[in-house]
Motif scaffolding. Structure first.
Motif, PDB file in Angstrom:
ATOM      1  N   GLY A   1      42.037 -74.121   9.091  1.00  0.00           N
ATOM      2  CA  GLY A   1      42.550 -74.889   8.771  1.00  0.00           C
ATOM      3  C   GLY A   1      41.834 -75.933   7.786  1.00  0.00           C
ATOM      4  O   GLY A   1      41.714 -76.744   7.030  1.00  0.00           O
ATOM      5  N   ILE A   2      40.099 -75.855   7.534  1.00  0.00           N
ATOM      6  CA  ILE A   2      39.629 -76.990   7.112  1.00  0.00           C
ATOM      7  C   ILE A   2      39.671 -76.032   5.178  1.00  0.00           C
ATOM      8  O   ILE A   2      39.592 -75.327   5.203  1.00  0.00           O
ATOM      9  CB  ILE A   2      38.508 -76.652   7.851  1.00  0.00           C
ATOM     10  CG1 ILE A   2      38.476 -77.219   9.180  1.00  0.00           C
ATOM     11  CG2 ILE A   2      37.335 -77.552   6.822  1.00  0.00           C
ATOM     12  CD1 ILE A   2      36.992 -76.751   9.968  1.00  0.00           C
ATOM     13  N   THR A   3      40.858 -76.774   4.756  1.00  0.00           N
ATOM     14  CA  THR A   3      40.255 -76.225   3.263  1.00  0.00           C
ATOM     15  C   THR A   3      39.729 -77.396   2.884  1.00  0.00           C
ATOM     16  O   THR A   3      39.382 -78.045   2.912  1.00  0.00           O
ATOM     17  CB  THR A   3      41.534 -76.791   3.057  1.00  0.00           C
ATOM     18  OG1 THR A   3      41.936 -77.762   2.809  1.00  0.00           O
ATOM     19  CG2 THR A   3      42.867 -75.569   3.800  1.00  0.00           C
ATOM     20  N   ASP A   4      39.186 -76.829   1.317  1.00  0.00           N
ATOM     21  CA  ASP A   4      38.319 -77.592   0.477  1.00  0.00           C
ATOM     22  C   ASP A   4      39.572 -78.997   0.074  1.00  0.00           C
ATOM     23  O   ASP A   4      38.916 -79.994  -0.038  1.00  0.00           O
ATOM     24  CB  ASP A   4      38.147 -76.536  -1.272  1.00  0.00           C
ATOM     25  CG  ASP A   4      37.226 -77.974  -1.830  1.00  0.00           C
ATOM     26  OD1 ASP A   4      36.504 -77.607  -1.801  1.00  0.00           O
ATOM     27  OD2 ASP A   4      37.959 -77.957  -3.039  1.00  0.00           O
ATOM     28  N   GLU A   5      40.137 -78.966   0.230  1.00  0.00           N
ATOM     29  CA  GLU A   5      41.577 -79.904   0.242  1.00  0.00           C
ATOM     30  C   GLU A   5      40.992 -81.125   0.630  1.00  0.00           C
ATOM     31  O   GLU A   5      41.188 -81.961   0.401  1.00  0.00           O
ATOM     32  CB  GLU A   5      43.102 -79.597  -0.217  1.00  0.00           C
ATOM     33  CG  GLU A   5      43.485 -80.960  -0.864  1.00  0.00           C
ATOM     34  CD  GLU A   5      45.156 -80.875  -1.248  1.00  0.00           C
ATOM     35  OE1 GLU A   5      46.036 -82.092  -1.200  1.00  0.00           O
ATOM     36  OE2 GLU A   5      45.151 -79.598  -0.881  1.00  0.00           O
ATOM     37  N   ARG A   6      41.504 -80.566   2.519  1.00  0.00           N
ATOM     38  CA  ARG A   6      41.680 -81.381   2.745  1.00  0.00           C
ATOM     39  C   ARG A   6      39.841 -82.019   3.456  1.00  0.00           C
ATOM     40  O   ARG A   6      39.678 -83.197   3.850  1.00  0.00           O
ATOM     41  CB  ARG A   6      41.910 -80.941   4.399  1.00  0.00           C
ATOM     42  CG  ARG A   6      43.245 -80.564   4.374  1.00  0.00           C
ATOM     43  CD  ARG A   6      43.120 -79.720   5.691  1.00  0.00           C
ATOM     44  NE  ARG A   6      43.348 -80.742   7.139  1.00  0.00           N
ATOM     45  CZ  ARG A   6      43.365 -80.192   8.247  1.00  0.00           C
ATOM     46  NH1 ARG A   6      43.585 -78.843   8.294  1.00  0.00           N
ATOM     47  NH2 ARG A   6      43.460 -81.106   9.065  1.00  0.00           N
TER      48      ARG A   6
ATOM     49  N   LEU B   1      33.524 -74.080   4.583  1.00  0.00           N
ATOM     50  CA  LEU B   1      34.597 -73.693   4.229  1.00  0.00           C
ATOM     51  C   LEU B   1      35.070 -72.153   4.616  1.00  0.00           C
ATOM     52  O   LEU B   1      35.930 -71.337   4.140  1.00  0.00           O
ATOM     53  CB  LEU B   1      34.575 -74.401   2.561  1.00  0.00           C
ATOM     54  CG  LEU B   1      34.553 -75.484   2.266  1.00  0.00           C
ATOM     55  CD1 LEU B   1      34.360 -76.309   1.077  1.00  0.00           C
ATOM     56  CD2 LEU B   1      35.989 -75.923   2.545  1.00  0.00           C
ATOM     57  N   ARG B   2      33.785 -71.811   4.471  1.00  0.00           N
ATOM     58  CA  ARG B   2      34.333 -70.603   4.251  1.00  0.00           C
ATOM     59  C   ARG B   2      34.283 -69.567   5.517  1.00  0.00           C
ATOM     60  O   ARG B   2      35.304 -68.170   5.290  1.00  0.00           O
ATOM     61  CB  ARG B   2      32.161 -69.369   4.277  1.00  0.00           C
ATOM     62  CG  ARG B   2      32.703 -68.164   4.106  1.00  0.00           C
ATOM     63  CD  ARG B   2      30.948 -67.262   3.964  1.00  0.00           C
ATOM     64  NE  ARG B   2      31.355 -65.733   4.576  1.00  0.00           N
ATOM     65  CZ  ARG B   2      29.819 -65.267   4.091  1.00  0.00           C
ATOM     66  NH1 ARG B   2      28.846 -65.558   3.907  1.00  0.00           N
ATOM     67  NH2 ARG B   2      29.991 -64.410   3.828  1.00  0.00           N
TER      68      ARG B   2
ATOM     69  N   ALA C   1      38.577 -72.279   6.778  1.00  0.00           N
ATOM     70  CA  ALA C   1      39.847 -71.492   6.574  1.00  0.00           C
ATOM     71  C   ALA C   1      40.761 -71.185   7.682  1.00  0.00           C
ATOM     72  O   ALA C   1      41.762 -71.115   7.212  1.00  0.00           O
ATOM     73  CB  ALA C   1      40.123 -70.630   4.969  1.00  0.00           C
ATOM     74  N   ARG C   2      39.512 -70.503   8.818  1.00  0.00           N
ATOM     75  CA  ARG C   2      40.555 -69.225   9.775  1.00  0.00           C
ATOM     76  C   ARG C   2      41.321 -70.703  10.733  1.00  0.00           C
ATOM     77  O   ARG C   2      42.423 -69.888  11.571  1.00  0.00           O
ATOM     78  CB  ARG C   2      39.536 -69.214  10.668  1.00  0.00           C
ATOM     79  CG  ARG C   2      38.593 -68.155   9.933  1.00  0.00           C
ATOM     80  CD  ARG C   2      38.055 -67.106  10.518  1.00  0.00           C
ATOM     81  NE  ARG C   2      37.094 -65.919  10.054  1.00  0.00           N
ATOM     82  CZ  ARG C   2      35.714 -65.357   9.624  1.00  0.00           C
ATOM     83  NH1 ARG C   2      35.338 -65.748  10.681  1.00  0.00           N
ATOM     84  NH2 ARG C   2      35.594 -64.312   8.862  1.00  0.00           N
TER      85      ARG C   2
ATOM     86  N   ARG D   1      28.108 -77.681   3.570  1.00  0.00           N
ATOM     87  CA  ARG D   1      30.037 -77.802   3.694  1.00  0.00           C
ATOM     88  C   ARG D   1      30.590 -75.893   2.779  1.00  0.00           C
ATOM     89  O   ARG D   1      30.993 -75.722   3.001  1.00  0.00           O
ATOM     90  CB  ARG D   1      29.932 -78.033   1.275  1.00  0.00           C
ATOM     91  CG  ARG D   1      31.379 -78.771   1.422  1.00  0.00           C
ATOM     92  CD  ARG D   1      31.090 -79.247   0.267  1.00  0.00           C
ATOM     93  NE  ARG D   1      32.499 -80.068   0.175  1.00  0.00           N
ATOM     94  CZ  ARG D   1      33.957 -79.671  -0.365  1.00  0.00           C
ATOM     95  NH1 ARG D   1      33.757 -77.921  -1.039  1.00  0.00           N
ATOM     96  NH2 ARG D   1      34.656 -80.392  -0.331  1.00  0.00           N
TER      97      ARG D   1
END
Length: 203
Positions: free
Chosen positions: A87-92, A80-81, A84-85, A76
């Motif tokens: 569009g994979i965010t912690d919320e999604r 996430l690291r 994010a580039r 995980r």
């Protein structure tokens, strides 16, 4: 910005294979839109449907398996690291994880039909350490259903629509579409009327 129609025209089924593959391990490219566009072209005889459908299915299966490997090997934090580039965010990711916590296998099949879930379901299955054989089975089944709906379904509709247009002309099709729309609207009105009357009947 990607010119999907031009890419499909230039590379045919190979373009669909790559676009679907890339979309299915988290990169936000319009794989589903490309498949629908290609299927419409195939219904007009501009692309070979016999190559298009297997290409889309293989792209979907391989793409999700790459996502699974990323989630399984990277975990995980790594996802996430770097995710994010694209569009994979912690919320999604958290939202999809909560879906998986309930029924992982079913979600792998159903997720393919929803934007966001489709791109992340392989990654989340890997993070959650779903057994690889189980993931591969459900993933292949979901890919087949997805390609059947948006690939073959669009092809079949496009082919029959073109034939109907030649046979009956546009006026008859407009009348048919109007009748279908009126039927749907009538059903919605009836359903709303019945729903409003239900409390009074219970009192």
């Amino acid at each position: 910005m990607l010119d999907i129609s031009q890419i499909i025209s230039d590379y045919g089924p190979w373009a669909i294979f790559m676009l679907v593959l890339i979309e299915d391990f988290g990169v936000p490219v319009p794989g589903e839109t490309a498949l629908i566009s290609a299927a419409l072209l195939a219904s007009q005889g501009k692309l070979p449907i016999a190559w298009l459908l297997p290409a889309a299915w293989l792209g979907a299966v391989i793409g999700d398996n790459i996502g699974y490997a990323i989630g399984r090997l990277g975990g995980r934090r790594l996802v996430l690291r770097y995710g994010a580039r694209v569009g994979i965010t912690d919320e999604r990711l958290g939202r999809v994880e909560r879906f998986f916590a309930r029924r992982g296998g079913v979600i792998v099949v159903v997720a393919r039909f929803f934007v966001g879930l489709r791109q992340l379901n392989g990654i989340v299955a890997g993070i959650g350490c779903m057994a690889a054989p189980r993931f591969v089975l459900y993933n292949a089944l979901g890919a087949a259903l997805w390609v059947g709906l948006w690939g073959f379904g669009t092809y079949w509709f496009g082919e029959h629509f073109s034939k109907a247009l030649k046979t009956f002309g546009p006026t008859a099709l407009y009348i048919a579409a109007g009748l279908a729309g009126a039927a749907v609207l009538g059903y919605i009105v009836w359903w709303c009327w019945r729903r409003r009357r239900r409390p009074s009947n219970l009192s």
